[in-house]
Design a protein around this motif. Structure first.
Motif, short mmCIF file in Angstrom:
data_model
loop_
_atom_site.label_atom_id
_atom_site.label_comp_id
_atom_site.label_asym_id
_atom_site.label_seq_id
_atom_site.Cartn_x
_atom_site.Cartn_y
_atom_site.Cartn_z
N THR A 1 0.79 -1.44 0.10
CA THR A 1 -0.13 0.40 -0.33
C THR A 1 0.72 0.57 0.28
OG1 THR A 1 -1.63 -1.01 0.95
CG2 THR A 1 -1.89 1.08 1.24
N GLY A 2 2.00 1.42 1.01
CA GLY A 2 2.47 2.24 0.95
C GLY A 2 3.12 2.64 -0.09
N MET B 1 1.10 3.89 -2.77
CA MET B 1 0.62 5.21 -3.17
C MET B 1 1.54 6.19 -3.26
SD MET B 1 -1.89 7.83 -2.09
CE MET B 1 -3.00 7.74 -1.02
N ALA B 2 2.62 5.79 -3.02
CA ALA B 2 3.92 6.46 -2.76
C ALA B 2 3.95 6.76 -4.79
CB ALA B 2 4.83 6.39 -2.52
#
Lengths: 347, 347
Positions: B97-98, B101-102
């Motif tokens: 997820t991180g 998103m990034a």
């Protein structure tokens, strides 16, 4: 007098509590006419109070106007006089939480080393034990220092009530979805690690929301906003699931028959997650023990809050919080004062 | 390529999705050898990417090192070229997820009027509908303005996916246990009220954690820390209860018999709260539609994420978010600039 049901719940609970604990004594605080019968019970004394803080009274009313409220008079029973003697060792109320906290704070004051009192409750976990969570809503916008104080107070609570002298502490944080954690949480983790390094805390590290129910740590520390949301969200989910179970099992004659067959299992399940068993949140960090029962508690639930307060008092929770917080703070490396930080920033 | 199970889950889900939606086309992104068979499917095209972002790769690795990752190449498919044309209308990933998103933020950039993208998911509610909650962890330490943007983006999402043009918005706050609410929440409530007054938002007011499952509002807005804790706590409670149900029903020959009798009811219950049905969180506020499947999704769950992305794209979610946010901001009273506040404080 407080709670959604008032003396119709609290009085039977008090009676059952006295019967179960032959060494316990109760002081009942409230309107004389309501407590007339209870005044005749053995090991029970009545202190009258002419007013009642209603569940929807603003805090100001409880604090400034109703000075002879049962809530305030009850809290005053645990206040130590000049000789350090109090009328009661713990106070239990099912009344208005905001009012109870505000009045307790005003009447009792906070312990040395504590900036803000916190509310701690327990939630059931997968290990068939319970997880102590604080703060539950007394404090929003907490600093790292507040979270450290919560961790120490929570440790004292678990030591006193569960007899676990070195309970583990988790710091509630967010998981992989996080681009980055909050600054306060990172600072709090550093303080908790420092306290652990000096042997004053059993700090496990960061935990996530699901760890509350996994029972990863004995204690989960968070700010009051987050703790309150976690608690209310859990209550909401539990309530939804319980409605769904009822709906599905009453859908037809066949499902009703299935429910009948499954009744012993459903009852065992219900008992296992019965939130009434966990009733009685501790207001920690005050110069006196105060416990808050859920406003909607029935007699069984209110009795559990009485039990919890009784155990806390018997096991010296007040002194434990006092000693632990001073020991921990004494061992901490000196924190930079805010003035220093500003100077550093400007420089 | 992503998620706990990789193509063994995503490929069957893609195949089922194509069969269910005769007008849909898929671009599959990943290693050529893995996608060789899928390249032969009708309405399916393969774009190769030589690298894979692992579930535990730090964000920096996804962003700076693995420039030919399936995650990055997939996100790039929804990026509009100079003529405003993109290869795909939505991107779905079960990956980290991180990193998602990034990379999405870096490749796509945020929409005008949006400071920070948010992650929105849906949770089941008592009304047998669902409640959309955002942010789920992309943003900690949100300002009131961010919360307003989340409310507007959430409204666009529900309008696009559920066809409800004027969905209600609740601001997650704490209940009676609060001595006082947080300053950010109070300011956010003012902004939301202003947006409602100008007809740009259907603002219901403050809600508490339990309102998510009550279904009090269509949308619940909160900062990412709080949202993540609420989601993870719910997952933890659901998982604990599910284990308890299994344990109680398998305790003895009698309880196993009861389970057999109750099986249709238990199955109906399970289907009703099946979190796989709600799989597919939206990354909102980017110049392109990106959906995140749970990493542990099975083929059924991953297909739901595909469905959700497909509905969002079909119903013009990207334009809806863009238009709603600009309309809302244009109608808002001008906010005092930070410089003004400082000047006022000093004065």
């Amino acid at each position: 007098m407080g709670g959604d049901h008032g003396p119709s719940v609290t009085l039977p609970a008090c009676r059952a509590f006295l019967a179960a604990h032959p060494a316990a004594e109760l002081i009942l605080v409230g309107r004389a006419e309501v407590l007339a019968e209870a005044a005749l019970w053995p090991r029970c004394r009545v202190v009258t109070a002419s007013e009642v803080v209603e569940m929807d009274d603003p805090i100001e009313v409880a604090l400034r106007r109703k000075k002879d409220s049962s809530l305030r008079v009850a809290v005053t029973q645990v206040k130590a006089d000049a000789n350090g003697v109090s009328q009661a060792q713990a106070c239990v109320s099912a009344g208005n939480t905001g009012a109870l906290m505000a009045v307790s704070r005003y009447v009792l004051k906070t312990l040395e080393g504590i900036d803000r009192p916190a509310i701690a409750t327990v939630m059931p976990n997968e290990r068939d034990g319970f997880t102590t969570v604080l703060d539950l809503g007394a404090n929003v916008d907490c600093t790292a220092e507040h979270l450290l104080q919560f961790a120490v107070m929570g440790s004292a609570l678990v030591a006193a009530i569960a007899g676990k002298e070195d309970p583990s502490v988790g710091l509630l944080n967010i998981g992989e979805e996080a681009i980055k954690g909050s600054e306060t949480i990172k600072q709090a983790a550093e303080l908790l690690r420092a306290a652990a390094a000096s042997g004053h805390l059993n700090f496990h590290g960061n935990v996530e929301g699901n760890d509350i129910f996994k029972g990863t740590t004995d204690i989960v520390v968070c700010d009051g906003f987050v703790g309150n949301v976690a608690l209310k969200t859990s209550e909401g989910l539990a309530s939804m699931l319980s409605k769904f179970v009822k709906q599905e099992f009453t859908r037809s004659i066949f499902t009703k028959l299935a429910a009948l067959m499954a009744l012993p299992v459903l009852k065992a399940l219900q008992a296992r997650v019965d939130h009434r068993r966990y009733n009685g949140a501790a207001l920690l960090g005050l110069r006196g023990l105060v416990f808050k029962s859920h406003g909607s508690a029935d007699a069984f639930a209110f009795e559990q809050a009485l039990n919890r307060a009784y155990d806390a008092a018997r096991n010296g929770l007040l002194d434990r919080v006092h000693d632990r917080i001073l020991d921990t703070l004494a061992a901490m490396p000196a924190a930079p004062k805010p003035a220093d930080s500003i100077a550093a920033d400007v420089a």
